[in-house]
Enzyme design. Structure first.
Site, PDB file in Angstrom:
ATOM      1  N   ASP A  35     197.124  59.077  31.238  1.00  0.00           N
ATOM      2  CA  ASP A  35     195.924  58.540  30.587  1.00  0.00           C
ATOM      3  C   ASP A  35     196.247  57.421  29.609  1.00  0.00           C
ATOM      4  OD1 ASP A  35     193.715  61.404  30.448  1.00  0.00           O
ATOM      5  OD2 ASP A  35     195.003  60.629  32.006  1.00  0.00           O
ATOM      6  N   ALA A  36     197.422  57.504  28.970  1.00  0.00           N
ATOM      7  CA  ALA A  36     197.768  56.480  27.983  1.00  0.00           C
ATOM      8  C   ALA A  36     197.900  55.118  28.667  1.00  0.00           C
ATOM      9  CB  ALA A  36     199.067  56.850  27.291  1.00  0.00           C
ATOM     10  N   TYR A  38     196.528  54.238  31.457  1.00  0.00           N
ATOM     11  CA  TYR A  38     195.183  53.861  31.897  1.00  0.00           C
ATOM     12  C   TYR A  38     194.399  53.243  30.739  1.00  0.00           C
ATOM     13  CZ  TYR A  38     190.382  54.544  33.511  1.00  0.00           C
ATOM     14  OH  TYR A  38     189.060  54.353  33.853  1.00  0.00           O
ATOM     15  N   SER A  84     155.927  63.265  46.090  1.00  0.00           N
ATOM     16  CA  SER A  84     156.765  64.149  46.902  1.00  0.00           C
ATOM     17  C   SER A  84     156.473  63.858  48.368  1.00  0.00           C
ATOM     18  CB  SER A  84     156.509  65.603  46.544  1.00  0.00           C
ATOM     19  OG  SER A  84     155.166  65.896  46.792  1.00  0.00           O
ATOM     20  N   LEU A  85     157.003  64.652  49.263  1.00  0.00           N
ATOM     21  CA  LEU A  85     156.830  64.390  50.691  1.00  0.00           C
ATOM     22  C   LEU A  85     156.129  65.555  51.358  1.00  0.00           C
ATOM     23  CD1 LEU A  85     160.387  63.098  51.703  1.00  0.00           C
ATOM     24  CD2 LEU A  85     158.283  61.765  51.714  1.00  0.00           C
ATOM     25  N   GLU A 115     166.541  59.308  57.695  1.00  0.00           N
ATOM     26  CA  GLU A 115     167.672  59.485  56.773  1.00  0.00           C
ATOM     27  C   GLU A 115     167.890  60.968  56.513  1.00  0.00           C
ATOM     28  OE1 GLU A 115     165.975  57.691  53.313  1.00  0.00           O
ATOM     29  OE2 GLU A 115     165.292  56.004  54.522  1.00  0.00           O
ATOM     30  N   LYS A 117     168.012  64.202  54.227  1.00  0.00           N
ATOM     31  CA  LYS A 117     167.270  64.610  53.033  1.00  0.00           C
ATOM     32  C   LYS A 117     168.250  65.338  52.107  1.00  0.00           C
ATOM     33  CE  LYS A 117     162.961  66.711  51.565  1.00  0.00           C
ATOM     34  NZ  LYS A 117     163.486  67.519  50.491  1.00  0.00           N
ATOM     35  N   ASP A 119     169.818  67.337  49.137  1.00  0.00           N
ATOM     36  CA  ASP A 119     169.278  68.447  48.357  1.00  0.00           C
ATOM     37  C   ASP A 119     169.816  68.353  46.933  1.00  0.00           C
ATOM     38  OD1 ASP A 119     167.835  70.637  47.839  1.00  0.00           O
ATOM     39  OD2 ASP A 119     169.112  72.053  48.924  1.00  0.00           O
ATOM     40  N   GLU A 175     168.620  60.139  44.904  1.00  0.00           N
ATOM     41  CA  GLU A 175     168.860  61.561  44.690  1.00  0.00           C
ATOM     42  C   GLU A 175     170.261  61.755  44.111  1.00  0.00           C
ATOM     43  OE1 GLU A 175     166.279  63.374  45.635  1.00  0.00           O
ATOM     44  OE2 GLU A 175     166.963  65.431  45.997  1.00  0.00           O
ATOM     45  N   TYR A 227     167.395  55.715  47.974  1.00  0.00           N
ATOM     46  CA  TYR A 227     166.619  55.631  49.218  1.00  0.00           C
ATOM     47  C   TYR A 227     165.282  54.935  49.068  1.00  0.00           C
ATOM     48  CZ  TYR A 227     164.953  59.890  46.951  1.00  0.00           C
ATOM     49  OH  TYR A 227     164.494  60.785  46.027  1.00  0.00           O
ATOM     50  N   LYS A 291     160.517  57.797  57.849  1.00  0.00           N
ATOM     51  CA  LYS A 291     159.660  56.846  57.139  1.00  0.00           C
ATOM     52  C   LYS A 291     159.325  55.681  58.052  1.00  0.00           C
ATOM     53  CE  LYS A 291     162.414  57.771  53.023  1.00  0.00           C
ATOM     54  NZ  LYS A 291     163.396  57.277  52.065  1.00  0.00           N
ATOM     55  N   LYS A 315     162.055  69.461  57.967  1.00  0.00           N
ATOM     56  CA  LYS A 315     162.969  70.395  57.310  1.00  0.00           C
ATOM     57  C   LYS A 315     163.828  71.154  58.323  1.00  0.00           C
ATOM     58  CE  LYS A 315     162.631  71.259  53.234  1.00  0.00           C
ATOM     59  NZ  LYS A 315     161.582  71.680  52.321  1.00  0.00           N
ATOM     60  N   CYS A 409     194.051  98.013  39.523  1.00  0.00           N
ATOM     61  CA  CYS A 409     194.184  96.789  40.315  1.00  0.00           C
ATOM     62  C   CYS A 409     194.382  97.155  41.788  1.00  0.00           C
ATOM     63  CB  CYS A 409     195.370  95.965  39.820  1.00  0.00           C
ATOM     64  SG  CYS A 409     195.712  94.552  40.888  1.00  0.00           S
ATOM     65  N   CYS A 412     198.280  95.959  42.612  1.00  0.00           N
ATOM     66  CA  CYS A 412     199.480  96.569  42.033  1.00  0.00           C
ATOM     67  C   CYS A 412     199.217  97.954  41.438  1.00  0.00           C
ATOM     68  CB  CYS A 412     200.069  95.641  40.969  1.00  0.00           C
ATOM     69  SG  CYS A 412     199.006  95.485  39.523  1.00  0.00           S
ATOM     70  N   CYS A 425     193.348  92.214  35.757  1.00  0.00           N
ATOM     71  CA  CYS A 425     194.655  92.839  35.888  1.00  0.00           C
ATOM     72  C   CYS A 425     195.602  92.062  34.973  1.00  0.00           C
ATOM     73  CB  CYS A 425     195.134  92.745  37.337  1.00  0.00           C
ATOM     74  SG  CYS A 425     196.869  93.201  37.498  1.00  0.00           S
ATOM     75  N   CYS A 430     202.071  91.373  39.095  1.00  0.00           N
ATOM     76  CA  CYS A 430     201.150  91.727  40.183  1.00  0.00           C
ATOM     77  C   CYS A 430     201.312  90.721  41.328  1.00  0.00           C
ATOM     78  CB  CYS A 430     199.719  91.708  39.670  1.00  0.00           C
ATOM     79  SG  CYS A 430     198.501  91.942  40.967  1.00  0.00           S
TER      80      CYS A 430
HETATM   81  S1  IVH Z   1     161.860  59.445  50.096  1.00  0.00           S
HETATM   82  C1  IVH Z   1     157.512  59.047  48.246  1.00  0.00           C
HETATM   83  N1  IVH Z   1     164.247  59.916  51.063  1.00  0.00           N
HETATM   84  O1  IVH Z   1     163.031  64.854  48.735  1.00  0.00           O
HETATM   85  C2  IVH Z   1     158.618  60.006  48.460  1.00  0.00           C
HETATM   86  N2  IVH Z   1     163.347  61.485  49.530  1.00  0.00           N
HETATM   87  O2  IVH Z   1     160.668  66.513  49.143  1.00  0.00           O
HETATM   88  C3  IVH Z   1     159.906  59.315  48.437  1.00  0.00           C
HETATM   89  N3  IVH Z   1     164.826  63.337  48.997  1.00  0.00           N
HETATM   90  O3  IVH Z   1     161.338  63.961  45.790  1.00  0.00           O
HETATM   91  C4  IVH Z   1     161.002  60.207  48.798  1.00  0.00           C
HETATM   92  N4  IVH Z   1     166.520  62.681  50.259  1.00  0.00           N
HETATM   93  O4  IVH Z   1     163.878  63.983  45.753  1.00  0.00           O
HETATM   94  C5  IVH Z   1     163.273  60.358  50.248  1.00  0.00           C
HETATM   95  N5  IVH Z   1     166.376  60.179  51.979  1.00  0.00           N
HETATM   96  C6  IVH Z   1     165.403  60.607  51.170  1.00  0.00           C
HETATM   97  C7  IVH Z   1     165.528  61.783  50.412  1.00  0.00           C
HETATM   98  C8  IVH Z   1     164.457  62.197  49.609  1.00  0.00           C
HETATM   99  C9  IVH Z   1     166.082  63.598  49.406  1.00  0.00           C
HETATM  100  C10 IVH Z   1     164.057  64.183  48.062  1.00  0.00           C
HETATM  101  C11 IVH Z   1     163.395  63.436  46.939  1.00  0.00           C
HETATM  102  C12 IVH Z   1     161.933  63.771  47.031  1.00  0.00           C
HETATM  103  C13 IVH Z   1     161.961  65.039  47.823  1.00  0.00           C
HETATM  104  C14 IVH Z   1     160.669  65.262  48.542  1.00  0.00           C
END
Ligand code: IVH
Length: 668
Positions: A35-36, A38, A84-85, A115, A117, A119, A175, A227, A291, A315, A409, A412, A425, A430
């Site tokens: 680290d030094a 760096y 949301s979707l 794309e 999704k 999580d 995300e 995205y 989309k 999903k 344990c 052992c 333990c 062991c």
């Molecule tokens: S598009 C208008 N693209 O899924 C909505 N969302 O269930 C725009 N998510 O709130 C979202 N991957 O957090 C989009 N490739 C992706 C995503 C994505 C994950 C999440 C995002 C959204 C949630 C909706």
């Protein structure tokens, strides 16, 4: 005087070097320099940039905010709101979605983008004139939390946008997520400290991003994929999603790696492929997002109050299943902590047979009120070890049996000690512990010896060839070739890797020894402060606790380790086998008035740059922060200090002149 060209070349060289070291340190977990060294490069770069601001590159590693403490989160209003979707769960439902769209648009075939999704949790980043200005969580879609400092600590997020056309204003949406590897690393640490493990990578990512102290976020490796766009002005023309991704890439904003563009058939192929292969990704996805590619078409189609009509999430089938807990095994970890693991009626979850699930610790068993014979809900998320989520108490027949906390344990047979939520333990000899220590030593979290997996450790151990970590360093071709399934080529590679790892900074050795409570971060903090291995041999617990961030638990574990003649003999053997432990820093002086104190620098300093002043504070065991809060001990005010000085006065934080600071630090 150096020519401008020479300075520019040095600047480019420094950026390239630091980026390489960052990659090895943060992504590969195999630091190339201590680290030094760096820090020295970072300081040199910062000082060039300060003297020649025109050389400061958009992607400069110095642009990362390091350490800012906030007192909670401010609110951020999303404009337009983050929607949301809608979801579909089958190919037929997707066809209906497509049918609706074609009807409205009166078009034969639509080009979609599809794309993964991710999580994780959605965030929005505002770039003002190309500079990262503010970042927030989605919150309720209208209003989120300001997590700018935490997002800044994510290395993948650029401080400045690159590319030829930098927009005046951009809100990029994406995300934040966590890889399985990082998730398991963090949960191991939490388990060892007796903390509740995170339930899944999404919770871990959310918990890490919503930290009050950005330093905690910075210690956890978060990933991000962008995205979409909230608003943009003054940027390049972006007619569709495909062009937007190209723009993101040029700008340095990480994009989803797997994207396709095409008709419904293409989407189905993409979906089917990822249903099968999602577990190869190393992070969680819970479906795909479809989309309309063309932005003008999106505008025509519009949104409902909650979600766009032009996109939908397809999903994946659930990753949860119900099965029965048949029995419980007790695994002994390298520090002796006993982890209960449930044996289940084998069940297929998302294409993989699951037979075992971690129960974490005995508190968790009590919390779930788990009994042998119970019907349980099990979740499997990618490569993450399956986990029992809940008990279906309504299915009980009365024949279920309680789960015993073991007294001895399983390896052992020695009596176990109960320490708060875990059972341990404490027998140093062991065998199970020893084998785990060996596995850890060669693993990525240890010395990271290539091609040396747990299987090979087991075979060498069973053959009586490797009994201690020193034996690993002493391995020769004859020993390796004596075990089954070992060819010459492979043994050469292993030996070369061992040779390479024989020269390491003290922090890497500390980490690889697998000392209780000493993970990567603590190892680094301790190594930087003590400097050399010899210093650790007779360090006292008080001296250790004087190090910022070292508490009694860590101090005790380190003392215990270096207080054991057996461990000292082991280190001697390692050194005799050729291990070279590089000192961490050349000079160390933990200064009383500075150690453990938080400093904020503001205004223009005359004797040194702010980066140099901050490095001095850290070198002496203090902490340098970017913003003033109640936790700040000193604000050092240079010329033309502004709002931070104001805030310090309001909060009654002590203000020092640069001269006073200089004296405090010992006139350096
Ligand atoms: S598009 C208008 N693209 O899924 C909505 N969302 O269930 C725009 N998510 O709130 C979202 N991957 O957090 C989009 N490739 C992706 C995503 C994505 C994950 C999440 C995002 C959204 C949630 C909706």
């Amino acid at each position: 005087m150096k020519s401008k060209r020479a300075i520019r070349e040095r600047c480019d060289e420094l950026v390239a070097l630091i980026e390489k070291y960052n990659h090895h340190y943060y992504t590969l977990d195999t630091p190339l320099v201590d680290d030094a060294a760096y820090d020295e490069l970072m300081r040199e770069l910062a000082s060039i940039e300060e003297k020649h601001p025109e050389l400061r590159r958009l992607d400069s590693p110095t642009s990362k905010v390091g350490d800012v403490i906030s007192d909670g989160f401010d609110e951020v209003r999303h404009d337009p709101p983050m929607q949301s979707l809608g979801n579909v769960f089958s190919g037929d439902e997707l066809s209906e979605f497509d049918g609706r769209i074609r009807k409205i648009l009166g078009t034969e075939e639509i080009v979609y983008s599809v794309e993964l999704k991710f999580d994780g949790l959605a965030v929005e980043l505002l770039y003002d004139a190309g500079r990262f200005d503010r970042g927030s969580t989605r919150g309720n879609g209208e209003i989120g939390e300001d997590v700018t400092a935490n997002l800044s600590s994510i290395r993948a997020i650029p401080e400045r946008l690159g590319g030829d056309t930098v927009p005046e204003y951009l809100t990029a949406r994406g995300e934040v997520y966590m890889t399985h590897r990082e998730f398991e690393r963090i949960n191991r640490g939490r388990g060892e400290r007796g903390e509740q493990p995170f339930a899944n990578p999404r919770n871990a990512a959310a918990g890490s991003l919503r930290q009050i102290n950005p330093r905690v976020t910075a210690e956890r490796e978060l990933s991000i994929a962008f995205y979409g766009i909230g608003k943009i002005s003054g940027g390049p023309a972006l007619p569709d999603q495909q062009t937007m991704f190209q723009f993101f890439k040029k700008a340095g904003l990480p994009c989803p790696e797997n994207v396709e563009f095409g008709n419904l058939g293409r989407i189905r192929e993409f979906y089917n492929y990822w249903v099968q292969n999602r577990h190869s990704l190393g992070y969680d996805i819970d479906g795909v997002v479809v989309k309309i590619n063309d932005f003008a078409m999106r505008d025509k189609i519009g949104s409902t109050s909650k979600a766009p009509r032009w996109a939908v999430a397809w999903k994946f089938p659930a990753q949860e299943a119900i099965t029965v807990l048949n029995s419980v095994d007790y695994q002994v970890g390298r520090t002796g902590v006993i982890t209960p693991v449930g044996n289940l009626d084998p069940i297929n979850i998302g294409g993989v047979f699951v037979k075992r699930a971690t129960l974490h610790n005995f508190n968790e068993i009590a919390r779930l009120d788990l009994r042998i014979g119970d019907a349980v809900k099990v979740i499997r998320a990618g490569d993450v070890i399956p986990k029992v989520l809940a008990v279906l108490a309504e299915k009980r027949t009365g024949s279920e049996r309680p789960i015993e906390t073991p007294e001895e344990c399983p390896s052992c047979g020695s009596a176990l000690s109960r320490e708060e939520i875990y059972v341990r333990c404490v027998n140093n000899d062991c065998e199970a512990k020893l084998q785990e220590r060996l596995r850890f030593f060669v693993s990525k979290d240890g010395l990271d010896i290539e091609f040396f997996g747990p299987d090979l450790v087991q075979r060498l151990y069973d053959a009586g060839i490797v009994q201690s970590v020193a034996d690993i360093l002493r391995l020769g071709a004859a020993e390796l070739l004596a075990v089954e399934r070992m060819g010459e080529k492979l043994s050469e590679k292993i030996l070369a890797s061992i040779e390479k790892r024989k020269r390491i900074p003290l922090s890497s050795l500390l980490r690889a020894l697998g000392i209780r409570n000493v993970g990567e971060h603590v190892a680094r903090v301790v190594a930087q402060s003590v400097g050399s291995l010899e210093r650790l041999y007779n360090i006292t617990a008080d001296e250790l606790m004087a190090i910022n961030e070292v508490g009694p638990g860590v101090a005790e574990s380190i003392r215990e380790f270096f207080g054991s003649p057996e461990n000292l003999r082991l280190i001697d053997e390692m050194l005799a086998a050729g291990l070279i432990v590089a000192d961490e820093v050349v000079e160390t002086r933990v200064l009383k008035g500075v150690a453990g104190k938080t400093f904020v620098f503001t205004g223009t300093l005359v004797r040194m740059s702010r980066t140099e002043a901050e490095a001095l504070v850290e070198k002496h065991g203090g902490r340098a922060a970017g913003s003033v809060s109640k936790k700040t001990d000193y604000v050092v005010a240079g010329g033309e200090a502004g709002s931070k000085l104001e805030k310090a006065r309001q909060l009654g934080v002590r203000v020092l002149t640069e001269d006073e600071f200089q004296k405090m630090i010992g006139g350096e």
